[in-house]
Design a protein around this motif. Sequence first.
Motif, mmCIF file in Angstrom:
data_model
loop_
_atom_site.group_PDB
_atom_site.id
_atom_site.type_symbol
_atom_site.label_atom_id
_atom_site.label_comp_id
_atom_site.label_asym_id
_atom_site.label_seq_id
_atom_site.Cartn_x
_atom_site.Cartn_y
_atom_site.Cartn_z
ATOM 1 N N LYS A 9 51.520 -82.710 -98.882
ATOM 2 C CA LYS A 9 52.809 -83.199 -98.264
ATOM 3 C C LYS A 9 53.448 -82.047 -97.768
ATOM 4 N N GLN A 10 53.562 -80.893 -98.542
ATOM 5 C CA GLN A 10 54.392 -79.843 -98.072
ATOM 6 C C GLN A 10 53.551 -79.207 -96.723
ATOM 7 N N ALA A 11 52.183 -79.356 -96.542
ATOM 8 C CA ALA A 11 51.479 -79.030 -95.275
ATOM 9 C C ALA A 11 52.070 -79.762 -94.238
ATOM 10 N N VAL A 12 52.158 -80.951 -94.425
ATOM 11 C CA VAL A 12 52.513 -82.119 -93.304
ATOM 12 C C VAL A 12 53.825 -81.608 -92.934
ATOM 13 N N VAL A 13 54.820 -81.620 -93.946
ATOM 14 C CA VAL A 13 56.203 -81.207 -93.628
ATOM 15 C C VAL A 13 56.359 -79.821 -92.817
ATOM 16 N N ALA A 14 55.300 -78.893 -93.065
ATOM 17 C CA ALA A 14 55.452 -77.446 -92.394
ATOM 18 C C ALA A 14 54.877 -77.800 -91.238
ATOM 19 N N GLU A 15 54.003 -78.849 -90.766
ATOM 20 C CA GLU A 15 53.192 -79.202 -89.572
ATOM 21 C C GLU A 15 54.572 -79.871 -88.708
ATOM 22 N N ILE A 16 55.348 -80.468 -89.484
ATOM 23 C CA ILE A 16 56.241 -81.519 -88.629
ATOM 24 C C ILE A 16 57.307 -80.228 -88.117
ATOM 25 N N GLU A 17 57.751 -79.469 -89.110
ATOM 26 C CA GLU A 17 58.715 -78.408 -88.785
ATOM 27 C C GLU A 17 58.318 -77.340 -87.601
ATOM 28 N N ASP A 18 57.006 -77.203 -87.613
ATOM 29 C CA ASP A 18 56.504 -76.227 -86.514
ATOM 30 C C ASP A 18 56.301 -76.900 -85.120
ATOM 31 N N LYS A 19 56.242 -78.238 -85.214
ATOM 32 C CA LYS A 19 56.179 -78.951 -84.008
ATOM 33 C C LYS A 19 57.480 -79.319 -83.395
ATOM 34 N N ILE A 20 58.571 -79.219 -84.284
ATOM 35 C CA ILE A 20 59.811 -79.565 -84.026
ATOM 36 C C ILE A 20 60.299 -78.298 -83.222
ATOM 37 N N ARG A 62 61.951 -86.625 -92.413
ATOM 38 C CA ARG A 62 63.230 -86.421 -92.978
ATOM 39 C C ARG A 62 63.489 -84.916 -93.426
ATOM 40 N N ARG A 63 62.551 -84.714 -94.515
ATOM 41 C CA ARG A 63 62.482 -83.379 -95.171
ATOM 42 C C ARG A 63 62.484 -82.329 -93.879
ATOM 43 N N ALA A 64 61.329 -82.528 -92.960
ATOM 44 C CA ALA A 64 61.260 -81.667 -91.969
ATOM 45 C C ALA A 64 62.451 -81.329 -91.216
ATOM 46 N N PHE A 65 63.017 -82.466 -90.703
ATOM 47 C CA PHE A 65 64.398 -82.265 -90.064
ATOM 48 C C PHE A 65 65.284 -81.658 -90.639
ATOM 49 N N GLU A 66 65.572 -81.908 -92.163
ATOM 50 C CA GLU A 66 66.597 -81.560 -92.715
ATOM 51 C C GLU A 66 66.588 -80.103 -93.383
ATOM 52 N N ASN A 67 65.280 -79.670 -93.424
ATOM 53 C CA ASN A 67 64.947 -78.126 -93.673
ATOM 54 C C ASN A 67 65.189 -77.262 -92.565
ATOM 55 N N THR A 71 70.446 -82.786 -89.320
ATOM 56 C CA THR A 71 71.054 -83.761 -90.247
ATOM 57 C C THR A 71 71.463 -84.937 -89.302
ATOM 58 N N ASP A 72 71.803 -84.793 -88.124
ATOM 59 C CA ASP A 72 72.067 -85.944 -87.238
ATOM 60 C C ASP A 72 71.060 -86.756 -86.944
ATOM 61 N N ILE A 73 69.878 -86.498 -86.889
ATOM 62 C CA ILE A 73 68.809 -87.229 -86.698
ATOM 63 C C ILE A 73 68.172 -88.080 -87.816
ATOM 64 N N LEU A 74 68.481 -87.838 -88.951
ATOM 65 C CA LEU A 74 67.992 -88.417 -90.026
ATOM 66 C C LEU A 74 68.478 -89.943 -90.381
ATOM 67 N N GLU A 75 69.341 -90.330 -89.844
ATOM 68 C CA GLU A 75 69.899 -91.777 -89.984
ATOM 69 C C GLU A 75 69.149 -92.611 -89.187
ATOM 70 N N ASN A 81 58.325 -95.493 -87.300
ATOM 71 C CA ASN A 81 58.509 -94.423 -86.501
ATOM 72 C C ASN A 81 57.252 -93.455 -85.989
ATOM 73 N N ALA A 82 57.278 -93.065 -84.920
ATOM 74 C CA ALA A 82 56.685 -92.147 -84.311
ATOM 75 C C ALA A 82 57.282 -91.235 -83.466
ATOM 76 N N ILE A 83 56.640 -90.035 -83.438
ATOM 77 C CA ILE A 83 57.559 -88.965 -82.700
ATOM 78 C C ILE A 83 56.675 -88.512 -81.537
ATOM 79 N N ALA A 84 57.251 -88.136 -80.301
ATOM 80 C CA ALA A 84 56.539 -87.707 -79.090
ATOM 81 C C ALA A 84 56.908 -86.439 -79.070
#
Length: 183
Positions: A9-20, A62-67, A71-75, A81-84
Amino acid sequence: MKDSVLKQKQAVVAEIEDKIKNSKSLVVVDYRGLSVADVTELRSQFRENNVDYKVYKNTLSRRAFENLGYTDILEHLTGPNAIAFSMDDATTSAKVTSKFAETNNKLEIKVGMLGDDVLDVAEISKLAKIPSREVLIGKLVGSLNAPISNFVNVTQQLINTPMRNLIHVAETLAERKSAESAE
């Protein structure tokens, strides 16, 4: 929770953070109600335009965006959901999702980001209407090239016009001389 699951799960969060961090823009969509064929077509369009489209669990997103402090996107991260992620051109993810949503009303655009700014649906629609980077560069080059081309054309006309006049005068003189000698 097992350590291996936590690490995954931490690896997936890190992947999302990297993509963001590395994307020029992103769009979050609700794909609920799309058929398999529709999703396949949407993924194909994203691939053709070098957009990374991925479905993540909302808790991990949520964890990735919050990290990262978004925080405006969390709601908006509720339901399926899918992210492009648009890595090359800031307008591409918005263009592809907006165009697909026009023909398929089951795709709901929820929220987006351009750099560090969170975008609502109206702003994503405006972003989708902006020409691509290549088109804008082409227009800029054309605009820069126009004055140079005009200068070259005017200069060429200034040079050629006296030459034409000189040739015309020489031809007229030659005609007069031949008319005088014929008399």
